[in-house]
Design an enzyme around this catalytic site. Sequence first.
Site, PDB file in Angstrom:
ATOM      1  N   ARG A 177     -11.653   0.335  18.519  1.00 18.65           N
ATOM      2  CA  ARG A 177     -10.266  -0.073  18.700  1.00 18.65           C
ATOM      3  C   ARG A 177     -10.129  -1.599  18.633  1.00 18.65           C
ATOM      4  O   ARG A 177      -9.192  -2.143  18.073  1.00 18.65           O
ATOM      5  CB  ARG A 177      -9.812   0.374  20.087  1.00 18.65           C
ATOM      6  CG  ARG A 177      -8.655   1.275  20.079  1.00 18.65           C
ATOM      7  CD  ARG A 177      -8.462   1.864  21.444  1.00 18.65           C
ATOM      8  NE  ARG A 177      -8.175   3.276  21.338  1.00 18.65           N
ATOM      9  CZ  ARG A 177      -6.993   3.769  21.022  1.00 18.65           C
ATOM     10  NH1 ARG A 177      -5.987   2.983  20.809  1.00 18.65           N
ATOM     11  NH2 ARG A 177      -6.799   5.060  20.932  1.00 18.65           N
ATOM     12  N   ARG A 190      -7.813   2.530  10.825  1.00 16.30           N
ATOM     13  CA  ARG A 190      -9.084   2.557  11.558  1.00 16.30           C
ATOM     14  C   ARG A 190     -10.071   3.422  10.776  1.00 16.30           C
ATOM     15  O   ARG A 190      -9.775   4.558  10.435  1.00 16.30           O
ATOM     16  CB  ARG A 190      -8.845   3.132  12.956  1.00 16.30           C
ATOM     17  CG  ARG A 190     -10.024   2.928  13.859  1.00 16.30           C
ATOM     18  CD  ARG A 190      -9.595   3.074  15.304  1.00 16.30           C
ATOM     19  NE  ARG A 190     -10.637   3.633  16.110  1.00 16.30           N
ATOM     20  CZ  ARG A 190     -10.445   4.172  17.285  1.00 16.30           C
ATOM     21  NH1 ARG A 190      -9.237   4.236  17.791  1.00 16.30           N
ATOM     22  NH2 ARG A 190     -11.447   4.652  17.975  1.00 16.30           N
ATOM     23  N   ASN A 229      -6.347  -6.362  12.200  1.00 13.34           N
ATOM     24  CA  ASN A 229      -4.895  -6.310  11.977  1.00 13.34           C
ATOM     25  C   ASN A 229      -4.176  -7.424  12.731  1.00 13.34           C
ATOM     26  O   ASN A 229      -3.155  -7.933  12.268  1.00 13.34           O
ATOM     27  CB  ASN A 229      -4.345  -4.925  12.334  1.00 13.34           C
ATOM     28  CG  ASN A 229      -4.703  -3.906  11.263  1.00 13.34           C
ATOM     29  OD1 ASN A 229      -5.264  -4.263  10.226  1.00 13.34           O
ATOM     30  ND2 ASN A 229      -4.388  -2.654  11.496  1.00 13.34           N
ATOM     31  N   GLY A 261       0.842  -1.204   0.000  1.00 18.11           N
ATOM     32  CA  GLY A 261       0.000   0.000   0.000  1.00 18.11           C
ATOM     33  C   GLY A 261       0.866   1.239   0.000  1.00 18.11           C
ATOM     34  O   GLY A 261       2.023   1.215  -0.454  1.00 18.11           O
ATOM     35  N   ASP A 321       1.736  -8.452  -1.459  1.00 12.65           N
ATOM     36  CA  ASP A 321       0.415  -7.993  -1.014  1.00 12.65           C
ATOM     37  C   ASP A 321      -0.596  -9.087  -1.337  1.00 12.65           C
ATOM     38  O   ASP A 321      -0.318  -9.985  -2.125  1.00 12.65           O
ATOM     39  CB  ASP A 321       0.038  -6.695  -1.738  1.00 12.65           C
ATOM     40  CG  ASP A 321      -0.968  -5.866  -0.969  1.00 12.65           C
ATOM     41  OD1 ASP A 321      -0.580  -4.855  -0.354  1.00 12.65           O
ATOM     42  OD2 ASP A 321      -2.167  -6.232  -0.958  1.00 12.65           O
ATOM     43  N   VAL A 357       5.216  -2.108  11.114  1.00 14.85           N
ATOM     44  CA  VAL A 357       4.750  -0.723  10.929  1.00 14.85           C
ATOM     45  C   VAL A 357       3.233  -0.626  11.183  1.00 14.85           C
ATOM     46  O   VAL A 357       2.708   0.420  11.530  1.00 14.85           O
ATOM     47  CB  VAL A 357       5.094  -0.225   9.500  1.00 14.85           C
ATOM     48  CG1 VAL A 357       4.574   1.182   9.256  1.00 14.85           C
ATOM     49  CG2 VAL A 357       6.610  -0.260   9.260  1.00 14.85           C
ATOM     50  N   THR A 358       2.550  -1.742  11.019  1.00 16.72           N
ATOM     51  CA  THR A 358       1.083  -1.782  11.144  1.00 16.72           C
ATOM     52  C   THR A 358       0.606  -1.298  12.516  1.00 16.72           C
ATOM     53  O   THR A 358       1.169  -1.665  13.548  1.00 16.72           O
ATOM     54  CB  THR A 358       0.609  -3.245  10.926  1.00 16.72           C
ATOM     55  OG1 THR A 358       1.133  -3.699   9.678  1.00 16.72           O
ATOM     56  CG2 THR A 358      -0.905  -3.352  10.925  1.00 16.72           C
ATOM     57  N   ARG A 396       8.880  14.095  12.991  1.00 16.04           N
ATOM     58  CA  ARG A 396       7.873  15.175  13.035  1.00 16.04           C
ATOM     59  C   ARG A 396       8.301  16.273  13.999  1.00 16.04           C
ATOM     60  O   ARG A 396       8.215  17.460  13.681  1.00 16.04           O
ATOM     61  CB  ARG A 396       6.512  14.591  13.449  1.00 16.04           C
ATOM     62  CG  ARG A 396       5.899  13.777  12.327  1.00 16.04           C
ATOM     63  CD  ARG A 396       4.546  13.188  12.678  1.00 16.04           C
ATOM     64  NE  ARG A 396       3.963  12.605  11.476  1.00 16.04           N
ATOM     65  CZ  ARG A 396       3.162  11.541  11.459  1.00 16.04           C
ATOM     66  NH1 ARG A 396       2.834  10.947  12.592  1.00 16.04           N
ATOM     67  NH2 ARG A 396       2.685  11.095  10.325  1.00 16.04           N
ATOM     68  N   HIS A 430       3.042   4.773  20.243  1.00 17.16           N
ATOM     69  CA  HIS A 430       2.716   5.576  19.082  1.00 17.16           C
ATOM     70  C   HIS A 430       1.283   6.038  19.228  1.00 17.16           C
ATOM     71  O   HIS A 430       0.382   5.241  19.317  1.00 17.16           O
ATOM     72  CB  HIS A 430       2.881   4.708  17.831  1.00 17.16           C
ATOM     73  CG  HIS A 430       2.717   5.465  16.570  1.00 17.16           C
ATOM     74  ND1 HIS A 430       3.336   6.667  16.339  1.00 17.16           N
ATOM     75  CD2 HIS A 430       1.996   5.198  15.451  1.00 17.16           C
ATOM     76  CE1 HIS A 430       3.017   7.084  15.130  1.00 17.16           C
ATOM     77  NE2 HIS A 430       2.199   6.225  14.582  1.00 17.16           N
TER      78      HIS A 430
HETATM   79  O1  TXD Z   1       4.160   5.105  12.589  1.00 15.64           O
HETATM   80  C1  TXD Z   1       3.600   4.118  12.182  1.00 15.64           C
HETATM   81  N1  TXD Z   1       3.880   2.939  12.689  1.00 15.64           N
HETATM   82  C2  TXD Z   1       2.590   4.211  11.114  1.00 15.64           C
HETATM   83  C3  TXD Z   1       1.655   3.125  10.963  1.00 15.64           C
HETATM   84  C4  TXD Z   1       2.608   5.266  10.186  1.00 15.64           C
HETATM   85  C5  TXD Z   1       1.797   5.240   9.080  1.00 15.64           C
HETATM   86  C6  TXD Z   1       0.886   4.138   8.809  1.00 15.64           C
HETATM   87  N2  TXD Z   1       0.746   3.219   9.883  1.00 15.64           N
HETATM   88  C7  TXD Z   1      -0.012   1.982   9.663  1.00 15.64           C
HETATM   89  O2  TXD Z   1       0.590   1.229   8.622  1.00 15.64           O
HETATM   90  C8  TXD Z   1      -1.456   2.163   9.202  1.00 15.64           C
HETATM   91  O3  TXD Z   1      -2.301   2.479  10.284  1.00 15.64           O
HETATM   92  C9  TXD Z   1      -1.731   0.788   8.635  1.00 15.64           C
HETATM   93  O4  TXD Z   1      -2.005  -0.139   9.689  1.00 15.64           O
HETATM   94  C10 TXD Z   1      -0.390   0.397   7.983  1.00 15.64           C
HETATM   95  C11 TXD Z   1      -0.357   0.580   6.481  1.00 15.64           C
HETATM   96  O5  TXD Z   1      -0.687   1.903   6.136  1.00 15.64           O
HETATM   97  P1  TXD Z   1      -0.890   2.312   4.586  1.00 15.64           P
HETATM   98  O6  TXD Z   1      -1.188   3.761   4.549  1.00 15.64           O
HETATM   99  O7  TXD Z   1       0.211   1.774   3.753  1.00 15.64           O
HETATM  100  O8  TXD Z   1      -2.223   1.499   4.246  1.00 15.64           O
HETATM  101  P2  TXD Z   1      -2.718   0.977   2.815  1.00 15.64           P
HETATM  102  O9  TXD Z   1      -2.274   1.920   1.735  1.00 15.64           O
HETATM  103  O10 TXD Z   1      -4.166   0.684   2.995  1.00 15.64           O
HETATM  104  O11 TXD Z   1      -1.925  -0.394   2.603  1.00 15.64           O
HETATM  105  C12 TXD Z   1      -2.131  -1.544   3.340  1.00 15.64           C
HETATM  106  C13 TXD Z   1      -1.889  -2.705   2.408  1.00 15.64           C
HETATM  107  C14 TXD Z   1      -2.941  -2.847   1.300  1.00 15.64           C
HETATM  108  O12 TXD Z   1      -2.326  -2.826   0.030  1.00 15.64           O
HETATM  109  C15 TXD Z   1      -3.572  -4.211   1.581  1.00 15.64           C
HETATM  110  O13 TXD Z   1      -3.980  -4.900   0.407  1.00 15.64           O
HETATM  111  C16 TXD Z   1      -2.439  -4.917   2.294  1.00 15.64           C
HETATM  112  O14 TXD Z   1      -1.914  -3.927   3.157  1.00 15.64           O
HETATM  113  N3  TXD Z   1      -2.823  -6.118   3.040  1.00 15.64           N
HETATM  114  C17 TXD Z   1      -2.070  -7.241   3.056  1.00 15.64           C
HETATM  115  N4  TXD Z   1      -0.894  -7.523   2.491  1.00 15.64           N
HETATM  116  C18 TXD Z   1      -0.366  -8.744   2.704  1.00 15.64           C
HETATM  117  N5  TXD Z   1      -0.971  -9.682   3.483  1.00 15.64           N
HETATM  118  C19 TXD Z   1      -2.145  -9.442   4.079  1.00 15.64           C
HETATM  119  N6  TXD Z   1      -2.731 -10.360   4.850  1.00 15.64           N
HETATM  120  C20 TXD Z   1      -2.743  -8.167   3.892  1.00 15.64           C
HETATM  121  N7  TXD Z   1      -3.890  -7.576   4.326  1.00 15.64           N
HETATM  122  C21 TXD Z   1      -3.920  -6.330   3.805  1.00 15.64           C
END
Ligand code: TXD
Length: 316
Positions: free
Chosen positions: A92, A86, A99, A15, A37, A122-123, A155, A179
Site C-alpha cells: 500500500r 496496485r 501515485n 489511460g 499523458d 480519480v487516481t 454498481r 472507496h
Molecule cells: O473509483 C475510482 N476512483 C477508480 C480509480 C476507478 C477506476 C480506476 N481507479 C484508478 O484510476 C486506478 O487505480 C488508477 O490509479 C487510475 C487510472 O486507472 P486506469 O485504468 O486508467 O490506468 P491506466 O490505463 O494505467 O492509465 C494511467 C495513465 C497511463 O496512461 C500513464 O501513462 C499515465 O496514467 N500517467 C501519467 N499521466 C500524466 N502525468 C503523469 N505524471 C503520469 N504518470 C502516469
Amino acid sequence: MSVGKRFKIACIGAGNVGATVAQFCVEMELGDVVLTDVVEGLPQGKALDLTQAGAIRGYGSVVTGTNDYADIADCDVCVVTAGLPRRPGMTRLDLLEKNGKIIAEISQQIVQYAPNSVVVIVTNPLDVMTFMAFRKLGFPPERVVGMAGCLDSARLRAFVAIGLGVNVKTVDAMVLGSHGDDMVPLPQYTTVSGIPITQLLREQHIEAIVERTRKGGGEIVALLKTGSAYYAPGASAARMIQSIVRDEKQLLPCSAYVTGQYDLRDLYVGVPVRLGKDGVEEILELPLTNAQLAGLHKSAEEVRAGIAGLRELRLL
Ligand code: TXD
C-alpha cells in the site's frame, strides 16, 4: 443571440479511465477535451481516434492530445486519472509513494496553467490522493473533489436492477465512506421509483447485493486479468463533470473535504454533496444508523492512515 460558453476539460492521464472520461464527455457535448499523458503519442493517438469517431457519432467537440501541460491552460475542469494500479508484490505504501508523487507533480502543473479549475481526482487510493491534491493545489476545498461514490452507487444500482429485474433507470442509490472495502452502502436511501429496497428485497438478498458492490472492482479485475474497470468509472467521472459544467446541482456521493459533518474533519471521504459550477456547494448530513455512522468513521480511519503514510514518506 447569446452564445453559451464552450467549456474546456482536461483529462490528465490518457489511460483506460482517462480516455473513457474523454469519450463520454464529447458524446455528451460537455465541452472540448484536452487529453494529457506522459507517454508520447498516446494522448495524441486517442484524441485523433475520438475526433474521427465524432464524424459518425455526430459530436462537434474538439479533442486534442498533448504531452505539454501548457495546453491545459484555462481549463474549467481538470480530471486526474494519471497513476499506477496496485501490482502484485506492491505494498500500500509503495502505491502511495508512486501515485503521491504523480499527484504532487500534476497539482503543480494545474496551479500553473489552470488555477481556476475545479479538479476531479480519480487516481487511487482515491480519498488519500484527493486530500494530497487539495494540499498541493492550495485551492479552496470545494474546488477539489474525488470520484468514487458515483461509481460505487452505480454498481449498487446495477445489482439492484439485476436482482429485481427492473430498469436501472428507476433505481437510485447512495454509497458513502472511503472507496474500497470500507465503503458504506445505504439501503434505506436506495430506492426503486421512490420505494426503498428495504421494502422490496429480503435482508439476506440486500446483504448479498451490498457485498457484491463492495467487491465490485475486484470482481472486474479478476475477470479482465489485466487492468481494472473503466467504463463505469469513466461514466461516473463524466456525470460529475456534467453537474459541474452545466451547474446542474446534482446530489451525488463524492469524496469531499469534511469540516465537522458526520463528526469528521480535515480529511476527504465519501459524503453526499451538491455539485455545481463551483464544485462542492454543500455537504448534506443524512440521518444514518449507528452501524452506518461507525462504518463511515472506520472509512475515515483508513483515510487517516493513508494520510499518515504520505507524511511518513515526506510527501505531505
Ligand atoms: O473509483 C475510482 N476512483 C477508480 C480509480 C476507478 C477506476 C480506476 N481507479 C484508478 O484510476 C486506478 O487505480 C488508477 O490509479 C487510475 C487510472 O486507472 P486506469 O485504468 O486508467 O490506468 P491506466 O490505463 O494505467 O492509465 C494511467 C495513465 C497511463 O496512461 C500513464 O501513462 C499515465 O496514467 N500517467 C501519467 N499521466 C500524466 N502525468 C503523469 N505524471 C503520469 N504518470 C502516469
